[in-house]
Motif scaffolding. Structure first.
Motif, short mmCIF file in Angstrom:
data_model
loop_
_atom_site.label_atom_id
_atom_site.label_comp_id
_atom_site.label_asym_id
_atom_site.label_seq_id
_atom_site.Cartn_x
_atom_site.Cartn_y
_atom_site.Cartn_z
N MET A 1 9.97 -3.57 14.10
CA MET A 1 10.02 -4.58 13.01
C MET A 1 9.74 -3.29 11.93
N GLU A 2 10.54 -3.57 10.69
CA GLU A 2 10.75 -2.83 9.81
C GLU A 2 9.38 -3.17 8.78
N LYS A 3 8.84 -2.14 8.15
CA LYS A 3 7.71 -2.61 7.11
C LYS A 3 8.49 -2.91 5.96
N GLU A 4 7.49 -3.92 5.22
CA GLU A 4 8.02 -4.37 4.18
C GLU A 4 7.63 -3.38 2.98
N ILE A 5 8.54 -3.21 1.98
CA ILE A 5 8.21 -2.05 1.11
C ILE A 5 7.99 -2.72 -0.24
N ASN A 6 6.81 -2.34 -0.98
CA ASN A 6 6.66 -2.91 -2.42
C ASN A 6 6.70 -1.74 -3.34
N PHE A 7 7.25 -2.26 -4.51
CA PHE A 7 7.47 -1.37 -5.63
C PHE A 7 6.49 -1.78 -6.80
N ARG A 8 5.80 -0.86 -7.53
CA ARG A 8 4.80 -1.14 -8.56
C ARG A 8 4.71 0.43 -9.29
N LEU A 9 4.19 0.05 -10.22
CA LEU A 9 3.94 1.10 -11.21
C LEU A 9 2.75 2.13 -10.39
N ALA A 10 3.06 3.54 -10.57
CA ALA A 10 2.27 4.23 -10.07
C ALA A 10 0.83 4.34 -10.60
N THR A 11 -0.22 4.49 -9.97
CA THR A 11 -1.60 4.99 -10.57
C THR A 11 -1.96 6.36 -10.39
N ARG A 12 -2.86 6.65 -11.08
CA ARG A 12 -3.38 8.06 -10.84
C ARG A 12 -3.56 8.39 -9.60
N ASN A 13 -4.32 7.85 -8.58
CA ASN A 13 -4.60 7.79 -7.04
C ASN A 13 -3.17 8.10 -6.55
N ASP A 14 -2.16 7.65 -7.03
CA ASP A 14 -0.74 7.98 -6.26
C ASP A 14 -0.25 9.67 -6.64
N LEU A 15 -0.83 10.14 -7.80
CA LEU A 15 -0.37 11.30 -8.19
C LEU A 15 -0.15 12.47 -7.26
N VAL A 59 6.78 3.61 -7.65
CA VAL A 59 6.40 4.13 -6.40
C VAL A 59 6.97 2.94 -5.54
N ALA A 60 7.52 3.39 -4.22
CA ALA A 60 7.66 2.70 -3.36
C ALA A 60 6.63 2.74 -2.19
N ASP A 61 5.76 1.85 -1.69
CA ASP A 61 4.51 1.68 -1.16
C ASP A 61 4.79 0.80 0.31
N ASP A 62 4.81 1.41 1.27
CA ASP A 62 4.94 0.63 2.70
C ASP A 62 3.55 0.03 3.04
N GLY A 63 2.45 -0.07 2.49
CA GLY A 63 1.20 -0.64 2.57
C GLY A 63 0.25 0.39 3.09
N ASN A 64 0.59 1.65 3.56
CA ASN A 64 -0.21 2.64 3.96
C ASN A 64 -0.04 3.85 2.88
N GLU A 65 0.84 4.20 2.75
CA GLU A 65 1.05 5.36 1.88
C GLU A 65 2.44 5.17 0.74
N VAL A 66 2.47 5.87 -0.11
CA VAL A 66 3.55 6.14 -1.22
C VAL A 66 4.85 6.76 -0.39
N ILE A 67 5.88 6.16 -0.35
CA ILE A 67 7.00 6.36 0.49
C ILE A 67 8.33 7.13 -0.43
N GLY A 68 8.16 6.71 -1.67
CA GLY A 68 9.02 6.91 -2.78
C GLY A 68 8.76 6.98 -4.03
N VAL A 69 9.28 7.50 -5.15
CA VAL A 69 9.00 7.70 -6.38
C VAL A 69 10.48 7.67 -7.13
N VAL A 91 13.90 11.20 -8.51
CA VAL A 91 13.92 10.24 -7.43
C VAL A 91 13.73 11.02 -6.12
N ARG A 92 12.66 10.57 -5.34
CA ARG A 92 12.31 11.37 -4.07
C ARG A 92 11.85 10.24 -3.13
N THR A 93 12.25 10.49 -1.81
CA THR A 93 11.42 9.64 -0.82
C THR A 93 10.71 10.76 0.16
#
Length: 154
Positions: A1-15, A59-69, A91-93
């Motif tokens: 099953m494919e993980k859901e990807i969420n898109f959100r503004l990056a936070t300092r913790n994502d840097l 950022v693209a976030d799969d719930g566990n980690e940032v996987i794209g920006v 753009v990076r994944t």
């Protein structure tokens, strides 16, 4: 099953994850400086981007980690009757997510944001040394209609 990807503004913790992705390719490894602690230049740039209402670091976030920006900059122009443009940059994944549709979803999210902001055009550049990226953007409907030029200052 494919993980859901969420898109959100990056936070300092994502840097740290963002800079790691930017440095994780042949060209990025030559111009980025990923190491902990991060160079303060990245922190200053993050603060400036976050404070600017016409910039979004997404950022693209799969719930566990940032996987794209990517970064979207919204710019008003006098041309095109005073229309707004969206410019997509950086753009990076993550290496573990490449080839799984994350990049396509990320670009489609950026296009949706441009539409929501009333932009008439979405533009981006990619290095001529990235033929796979060029094919990727063309597959998504982007066309090389202009010749881009840059002048490096430092």
């Amino acid at each position: 099953m494919e993980k859901e990807i969420n898109f959100r503004l990056a936070t300092r913790n994502d840097l740290e994850q963002i800079v790691a992705m930017l440095a994780d390719d042949v060209l990025g490894s030559k111009r980025e400086r990923y190491g902990l602690p991060l160079p303060t230049s990245y922190i200053k740039a993050f603060k400036a981007i976050s404070a600017d209402p016409n910039n979004e670091l997404v950022v693209a976030d799969d719930g566990n980690e940032v996987i794209g920006v990517l970064q979207i900059t919204f710019t008003p122009y006098l041309t095109h009757q005073g229309g707004w443009r969206a410019t997509i940059e950086g753009v990076r994944t993550s290496a573990s997510s490449r080839g799984k549709g994350v990049g396509t979803k990320l670009i489609n999210y950026a296009i949706q944001r441009a539409e929501e902001r009333g932009c008439h055009l979405v533009q981006l550049t990619t290095d001529k040394q990235r033929p796979d990226a060029i094919r990727f953007y063309e597959k998504l409907g982007f066309q090389a209609t202009h010749e881009g030029m840059k002048l490096k200052l430092k």
